[in-house]
Write a protein that holds these residues in place. Structure first.
Motif, mmCIF file in Angstrom:
data_model
loop_
_atom_site.group_PDB
_atom_site.id
_atom_site.type_symbol
_atom_site.label_atom_id
_atom_site.label_comp_id
_atom_site.label_asym_id
_atom_site.label_seq_id
_atom_site.Cartn_x
_atom_site.Cartn_y
_atom_site.Cartn_z
ATOM 1 N N ALA A 88 -11.553 4.796 2.063
ATOM 2 C CA ALA A 88 -12.399 5.987 2.140
ATOM 3 C C ALA A 88 -11.945 6.909 3.265
ATOM 4 O O ALA A 88 -12.145 8.118 3.186
ATOM 5 C CB ALA A 88 -13.852 5.583 2.348
ATOM 6 N N ASP A 89 -11.317 6.340 4.300
ATOM 7 C CA ASP A 89 -10.808 7.179 5.390
ATOM 8 C C ASP A 89 -9.283 7.236 5.313
ATOM 9 O O ASP A 89 -8.682 6.688 4.403
ATOM 10 C CB ASP A 89 -11.278 6.649 6.744
ATOM 11 C CG ASP A 89 -10.888 5.204 6.981
ATOM 12 O OD1 ASP A 89 -10.262 4.598 6.100
ATOM 13 O OD2 ASP A 89 -11.207 4.677 8.043
ATOM 14 N N GLU A 90 -8.653 7.911 6.261
ATOM 15 C CA GLU A 90 -7.200 8.097 6.224
ATOM 16 C C GLU A 90 -6.421 6.986 6.911
ATOM 17 O O GLU A 90 -5.212 7.070 7.016
ATOM 18 C CB GLU A 90 -6.831 9.447 6.876
ATOM 19 C CG GLU A 90 -7.226 10.648 6.054
ATOM 20 C CD GLU A 90 -8.679 11.051 6.232
ATOM 21 O OE1 GLU A 90 -9.304 10.637 7.235
ATOM 22 O OE2 GLU A 90 -9.204 11.756 5.368
ATOM 23 N N LYS A 91 -7.099 5.938 7.396
ATOM 24 C CA LYS A 91 -6.414 4.840 8.076
ATOM 25 C C LYS A 91 -5.857 3.868 7.036
ATOM 26 O O LYS A 91 -6.488 3.603 6.028
ATOM 27 C CB LYS A 91 -7.381 4.102 8.985
ATOM 28 C CG LYS A 91 -7.946 4.972 10.087
ATOM 29 C CD LYS A 91 -8.988 4.228 10.871
ATOM 30 C CE LYS A 91 -9.687 5.149 11.840
ATOM 31 N NZ LYS A 91 -10.856 4.525 12.438
ATOM 32 N N PRO A 92 -4.666 3.285 7.279
ATOM 33 C CA PRO A 92 -4.111 2.323 6.324
ATOM 34 C C PRO A 92 -4.830 0.976 6.391
ATOM 35 O O PRO A 92 -5.540 0.669 7.345
ATOM 36 C CB PRO A 92 -2.650 2.191 6.765
ATOM 37 C CG PRO A 92 -2.630 2.615 8.175
ATOM 38 C CD PRO A 92 -3.736 3.594 8.355
ATOM 39 N N ILE A 117 -1.161 -5.221 5.420
ATOM 40 C CA ILE A 117 -0.514 -5.030 4.121
ATOM 41 C C ILE A 117 0.667 -4.104 4.316
ATOM 42 O O ILE A 117 0.553 -3.050 4.944
ATOM 43 C CB ILE A 117 -1.502 -4.446 3.093
ATOM 44 C CG1 ILE A 117 -2.680 -5.390 2.932
ATOM 45 C CG2 ILE A 117 -0.814 -4.234 1.762
ATOM 46 C CD1 ILE A 117 -3.741 -4.892 1.989
ATOM 47 N N ARG A 118 1.833 -4.502 3.766
ATOM 48 C CA ARG A 118 3.053 -3.704 3.983
ATOM 49 C C ARG A 118 2.947 -2.360 3.283
ATOM 50 O O ARG A 118 2.260 -2.200 2.282
ATOM 51 C CB ARG A 118 4.279 -4.460 3.521
ATOM 52 C CG ARG A 118 4.375 -4.638 2.023
ATOM 53 C CD ARG A 118 5.646 -5.419 1.671
ATOM 54 N NE ARG A 118 5.686 -5.654 0.255
ATOM 55 C CZ ARG A 118 6.237 -4.826 -0.627
ATOM 56 N NH1 ARG A 118 6.819 -3.731 -0.211
ATOM 57 N NH2 ARG A 118 6.216 -5.113 -1.914
ATOM 58 N N TRP A 157 -4.973 5.831 1.607
ATOM 59 C CA TRP A 157 -4.090 4.717 1.275
ATOM 60 C C TRP A 157 -4.650 3.950 0.084
ATOM 61 O O TRP A 157 -5.836 3.683 -0.002
ATOM 62 C CB TRP A 157 -3.940 3.786 2.472
ATOM 63 C CG TRP A 157 -3.142 4.409 3.560
ATOM 64 C CD1 TRP A 157 -3.610 5.173 4.579
ATOM 65 C CD2 TRP A 157 -1.727 4.367 3.710
ATOM 66 N NE1 TRP A 157 -2.572 5.594 5.367
ATOM 67 C CE2 TRP A 157 -1.410 5.114 4.859
ATOM 68 C CE3 TRP A 157 -0.706 3.766 2.987
ATOM 69 C CZ2 TRP A 157 -0.107 5.270 5.301
ATOM 70 C CZ3 TRP A 157 0.589 3.915 3.440
ATOM 71 C CH2 TRP A 157 0.886 4.658 4.578
ATOM 72 N N THR A 158 -3.769 3.574 -0.851
ATOM 73 C CA THR A 158 -4.145 2.839 -2.051
ATOM 74 C C THR A 158 -3.432 1.495 -2.034
ATOM 75 O O THR A 158 -2.227 1.426 -1.818
ATOM 76 C CB THR A 158 -3.757 3.632 -3.313
ATOM 77 O OG1 THR A 158 -4.329 4.925 -3.233
ATOM 78 C CG2 THR A 158 -4.253 2.935 -4.556
ATOM 79 N N GLN A 210 0.844 -1.187 0.000
ATOM 80 C CA GLN A 210 0.000 0.000 0.000
ATOM 81 C C GLN A 210 0.881 1.239 0.000
ATOM 82 O O GLN A 210 1.988 1.243 0.526
ATOM 83 C CB GLN A 210 -0.944 0.001 1.187
ATOM 84 C CG GLN A 210 -0.300 0.000 2.534
ATOM 85 C CD GLN A 210 -1.317 -0.072 3.643
ATOM 86 O OE1 GLN A 210 -2.453 0.310 3.474
ATOM 87 N NE2 GLN A 210 -0.901 -0.567 4.790
ATOM 88 N N VAL A 211 0.368 2.270 -0.645
ATOM 89 C CA VAL A 211 1.092 3.523 -0.751
ATOM 90 C C VAL A 211 0.141 4.646 -0.358
ATOM 91 O O VAL A 211 -1.061 4.571 -0.597
ATOM 92 C CB VAL A 211 1.651 3.708 -2.182
ATOM 93 C CG1 VAL A 211 0.557 3.789 -3.208
ATOM 94 C CG2 VAL A 211 2.564 4.895 -2.271
ATOM 95 N N ASN A 212 0.690 5.675 0.299
ATOM 96 C CA ASN A 212 -0.114 6.793 0.750
ATOM 97 C C ASN A 212 -0.171 7.848 -0.346
ATOM 98 O O ASN A 212 0.861 8.292 -0.846
ATOM 99 C CB ASN A 212 0.476 7.391 2.030
ATOM 100 C CG ASN A 212 -0.448 8.371 2.703
ATOM 101 O OD1 ASN A 212 -1.540 8.619 2.226
ATOM 102 N ND2 ASN A 212 -0.014 8.914 3.800
ATOM 103 N N ASN A 213 -1.382 8.272 -0.730
ATOM 104 C CA ASN A 213 -1.570 9.340 -1.694
ATOM 105 C C ASN A 213 -1.410 10.660 -0.941
ATOM 106 O O ASN A 213 -2.232 10.999 -0.101
ATOM 107 C CB ASN A 213 -2.955 9.226 -2.327
ATOM 108 C CG ASN A 213 -3.172 10.219 -3.429
ATOM 109 O OD1 ASN A 213 -2.408 11.170 -3.583
ATOM 110 N ND2 ASN A 213 -4.210 10.013 -4.204
#
Length: 56
Positions: free
Chosen positions: A44-48, A52-53, A30-31, A21-24
């Motif tokens: 949909a929220d800001e939590k990772p 998942i690494r 997180w995507t 996962q990568v942070n936009n």
């Protein structure tokens, strides 16, 4: 994939393999990225995502 015994207790043993996962930075969401490098899902929220690494 990760194992989940005993069933229904709400936690995972080990990480999910082949995904990251990568942070936009623009939206701070997180995507999730699959093993072939394609983007799969975005939170949909800001939590990772759990289990998942994270990429840097």
């Amino acid at each position: 994939m990760a194992t989940n015994p005993p069933k229904g207790d709400g936690h995972r043993n080990g990480a999910v393999r082949g995904r990251s996962q990568v942070n936009n930075s623009k939206t701070d969401h997180w995507t999730k990225r699959g093993p072939d490098g394609k983007f799969l899902d975005q939170k949909a929220d800001e939590k990772p995502f759990k289990g998942i690494r994270k990429e840097k």
